[in-house]
Design a protein around this motif. Sequence first.
Motif, PDB file in Angstrom:
ATOM      1  N   ALA A  82      21.363  59.033  46.857  1.00 12.00           N
ATOM      2  CA  ALA A  82      21.867  59.484  48.157  1.00 12.00           C
ATOM      3  C   ALA A  82      23.360  59.195  48.266  1.00 12.00           C
ATOM      4  N   SER A  83      23.966  59.681  49.348  1.00 12.29           N
ATOM      5  CA  SER A  83      25.414  59.522  49.520  1.00 12.29           C
ATOM      6  C   SER A  83      25.844  58.061  49.506  1.00 12.29           C
ATOM      7  N   SER A  84      24.998  57.183  50.083  1.00 17.39           N
ATOM      8  CA  SER A  84      25.369  55.758  50.105  1.00 17.39           C
ATOM      9  C   SER A  84      25.482  55.188  48.693  1.00 17.39           C
ATOM     10  N   ASP A  85      24.689  55.716  47.757  1.00 20.25           N
ATOM     11  CA  ASP A  85      24.738  55.191  46.378  1.00 20.25           C
ATOM     12  C   ASP A  85      26.091  55.503  45.737  1.00 20.25           C
ATOM     13  N   LEU A  86      26.540  56.750  45.890  1.00 20.36           N
ATOM     14  CA  LEU A  86      27.848  57.111  45.327  1.00 20.36           C
ATOM     15  C   LEU A  86      28.963  56.377  46.071  1.00 20.36           C
ATOM     16  N   GLY A  87      28.818  56.283  47.393  1.00 22.34           N
ATOM     17  CA  GLY A  87      29.829  55.592  48.204  1.00 22.34           C
ATOM     18  C   GLY A  87      29.947  54.126  47.817  1.00 22.34           C
ATOM     19  N   THR A  88      28.808  53.492  47.547  1.00 19.87           N
ATOM     20  CA  THR A  88      28.811  52.080  47.151  1.00 19.87           C
ATOM     21  C   THR A  88      29.555  51.908  45.826  1.00 19.87           C
ATOM     22  N   GLN A  89      29.266  52.800  44.864  1.00 17.30           N
ATOM     23  CA  GLN A  89      29.925  52.682  43.549  1.00 17.30           C
ATOM     24  C   GLN A  89      31.437  52.875  43.666  1.00 17.30           C
ATOM     25  N   ALA A  90      31.855  53.854  44.448  1.00 16.63           N
ATOM     26  CA  ALA A  90      33.295  54.105  44.615  1.00 16.63           C
ATOM     27  C   ALA A  90      33.959  52.894  45.283  1.00 16.63           C
ATOM     28  N   ALA A  91      33.290  52.354  46.305  1.00 16.34           N
ATOM     29  CA  ALA A  91      33.845  51.205  47.036  1.00 16.34           C
ATOM     30  C   ALA A  91      33.930  49.978  46.130  1.00 16.34           C
ATOM     31  N   GLN A  92      32.883  49.758  45.316  1.00 17.02           N
ATOM     32  CA  GLN A  92      32.889  48.596  44.416  1.00 17.02           C
ATOM     33  C   GLN A  92      34.038  48.702  43.412  1.00 17.02           C
ATOM     34  N   MET A  93      34.290  49.932  42.942  1.00 17.09           N
ATOM     35  CA  MET A  93      35.399  50.140  41.993  1.00 17.09           C
ATOM     36  C   MET A  93      36.742  49.785  42.666  1.00 17.09           C
ATOM     37  N   ALA A  94      36.899  50.171  43.930  1.00 19.33           N
ATOM     38  CA  ALA A  94      38.145  49.848  44.654  1.00 19.33           C
ATOM     39  C   ALA A  94      38.270  48.337  44.855  1.00 19.33           C
ATOM     40  N   VAL A 142      32.509  55.136  56.612  1.00 14.29           N
ATOM     41  CA  VAL A 142      32.063  56.165  55.668  1.00 14.29           C
ATOM     42  C   VAL A 142      32.151  57.519  56.355  1.00 14.29           C
ATOM     43  N   ALA A 143      32.943  58.414  55.775  1.00 11.11           N
ATOM     44  CA  ALA A 143      33.007  59.798  56.238  1.00 11.11           C
ATOM     45  C   ALA A 143      32.018  60.590  55.406  1.00 11.11           C
ATOM     46  N   THR A 144      31.105  61.281  56.080  1.00 11.63           N
ATOM     47  CA  THR A 144      30.104  62.064  55.339  1.00 11.63           C
ATOM     48  C   THR A 144      29.520  63.165  56.208  1.00 11.63           C
ATOM     49  N   ALA A 145      29.167  64.276  55.560  1.00 10.89           N
ATOM     50  CA  ALA A 145      28.410  65.344  56.222  1.00 10.89           C
ATOM     51  C   ALA A 145      27.005  65.410  55.622  1.00 10.89           C
ATOM     52  N   SER A 146      26.715  64.478  54.710  1.00  8.81           N
ATOM     53  CA  SER A 146      25.400  64.461  54.044  1.00  8.81           C
ATOM     54  C   SER A 146      24.916  63.021  53.973  1.00  8.81           C
ATOM     55  N   GLY A 147      24.886  62.384  55.145  1.00  5.79           N
ATOM     56  CA  GLY A 147      24.490  60.977  55.223  1.00  5.79           C
ATOM     57  C   GLY A 147      23.041  60.780  54.799  1.00  5.79           C
ATOM     58  N   ASP A 148      22.704  59.548  54.450  1.00  8.22           N
ATOM     59  CA  ASP A 148      21.342  59.247  54.011  1.00  8.22           C
ATOM     60  C   ASP A 148      20.325  59.595  55.106  1.00  8.22           C
ATOM     61  N   TYR A 149      20.677  59.258  56.365  1.00  6.20           N
ATOM     62  CA  TYR A 149      19.761  59.436  57.491  1.00  6.20           C
ATOM     63  C   TYR A 149      20.560  59.929  58.704  1.00  6.20           C
ATOM     64  N   LEU A 150      19.834  60.444  59.745  1.00  6.42           N
ATOM     65  CA  LEU A 150      20.512  60.681  61.032  1.00  6.42           C
ATOM     66  C   LEU A 150      20.966  59.323  61.571  1.00  6.42           C
ATOM     67  N   ALA A 162      27.305  54.051  56.516  1.00 12.76           N
ATOM     68  CA  ALA A 162      28.203  52.894  56.387  1.00 12.76           C
ATOM     69  C   ALA A 162      27.403  51.590  56.378  1.00 12.76           C
ATOM     70  N   CYS A 163      26.360  51.512  57.226  1.00 12.56           N
ATOM     71  CA  CYS A 163      25.545  50.280  57.250  1.00 12.56           C
ATOM     72  C   CYS A 163      24.775  50.109  55.940  1.00 12.56           C
ATOM     73  N   VAL A 164      24.342  51.225  55.335  1.00 14.35           N
ATOM     74  CA  VAL A 164      23.633  51.134  54.052  1.00 14.35           C
ATOM     75  C   VAL A 164      24.600  50.651  52.964  1.00 14.35           C
ATOM     76  N   VAL A 165      25.814  51.201  52.971  1.00  7.17           N
ATOM     77  CA  VAL A 165      26.824  50.771  51.988  1.00  7.17           C
ATOM     78  C   VAL A 165      27.165  49.291  52.213  1.00  7.17           C
ATOM     79  N   LYS A 197      22.039  68.116  47.843  1.00  7.64           N
ATOM     80  CA  LYS A 197      20.707  67.854  48.413  1.00  7.64           C
ATOM     81  C   LYS A 197      20.431  68.756  49.614  1.00  7.64           C
ATOM     82  N   ILE A 198      21.504  69.291  50.239  1.00 13.19           N
ATOM     83  CA  ILE A 198      21.326  70.162  51.413  1.00 13.19           C
ATOM     84  C   ILE A 198      21.889  71.557  51.139  1.00 13.19           C
ATOM     85  N   THR A 199      21.916  71.916  49.847  1.00 12.87           N
ATOM     86  CA  THR A 199      22.390  73.242  49.437  1.00 12.87           C
ATOM     87  C   THR A 199      21.191  74.086  49.004  1.00 12.87           C
ATOM     88  N   ASP A 200      21.200  75.337  49.446  1.00  5.54           N
ATOM     89  CA  ASP A 200      20.103  76.265  49.150  1.00  5.54           C
ATOM     90  C   ASP A 200      20.408  77.001  47.852  1.00  5.54           C
TER      91      ASP A 200
END
Length: 328
Positions: free
Chosen positions: A52-64, A80-88, A93-96, A146-149
């Motif tokens: 999910a988006s939080s997984d990629l966000g976590t990796q990018a943040a850890q690298m920084a 966290v700026a996202t249009a494809s968040g893990d949940y509503l 950001a809380c997951v990250v 994940k939200i692309t047809d």
Amino acid sequence: MEPYLKIVSTGISVPDKVLTNQDLEKMVETSDEWIITRTGIRERRVSAPGVASSDLGTQAAQMALDAAGISAAEVELLLVATASGDYLFPSTACVVQKNLGADQATAFDISAACSGFLYGLTVAYSLMKSGSYRNALVIGAETLTKITDYQDRSTCVIFGDGAGAMLVTLGNDNNNGIFASHLGSDGKFTTLSNLPAGGTRLPATADTVRQHRHFIKMEGNELFKVAVRSMEEAARLTLKKAGLTTADVDILIPHQANLRIINALIKRLGIPDERVYINIERYGNTSAASIPIAYHEARSKGLLSEDSVVLLVAFGGGITWAGVLLRG
Ligand code: ACO
């Protein structure tokens, strides 16, 4: 003098799996030639099932964080700026925050589609100038695939996955960092790109699933026009705030939505090709992740010197638009 928002370090994360135009030719009625001519995209990255988006966000943040040599426990603000968040809800950001162990941070999401990362930087800058926080992790993270047809050729060729992060602090010891920004939005255009179902307007039912209403919809042609207009306005108003003109810009890093949008924008602004950073051919449109990924790449390649004036400019669904100016 106003303090600057210093960029201490950056990080990115993109999935390994590559989806090429040739792969898409086997999935929908399209061609490599059409996609390249109309969008400039050759390939995009696709996250694995369960990522999910939080997984990629976590990796990018850890690298920084690793690049800066600071621990997650020292982070005070996490956006966290996202249009494809893990949940509503809860926020991505809380997951990250949990994944990183950033226990002391205030964490929340920014919803401004592709402009979200620049909104995030601007919110962080304001909160930090008011004295509330000494540092911030600003992250753009998307798993749009994940939200692309993948039965809709007008959208599935565009989007890709990825995340980028910046660790920022306030400083006025030299002039490096963010010193001006401009944000705008116009809710008249909410229908131009959206995810119709799954929110409270159209909760999930068997029909919404059958009708493919849990996927990104967009009116590409109309978006194209407002994109060019709004990014030009964002660029000019941001420069004006700083008393600069387009001639002062050493590098423009635009949101990577479509190569033709970028070309139309730079023509209007009068910025030559060699002063524009473009990577859309490799990632497609990664929405809120596109600018931090591009900035990280430009910085890693040594394209930005301490004195470079860098203009970041974006537009996104909503519609929203934003510009951020920085030195270094
Ligand atoms: N392959 C082949 N043909 C296609 C494809 C495809 N993948 N997609 C559409 N076509 C066809 C259309 O059906 C149409 O055919 P027709 O003339 O027979 O009806 C023709 O190509 C032209 O379609 P247009 O939609 O007019 O093509 P356009 O040149 O506008 O390009 C595109 C479409 C690439 C989507 C462009 O409009 C664009 O990039 N718009 C901006 C999108 C964007 O930036 N979105 C970001 C916001 S989303 C967010 O915020 C999360």
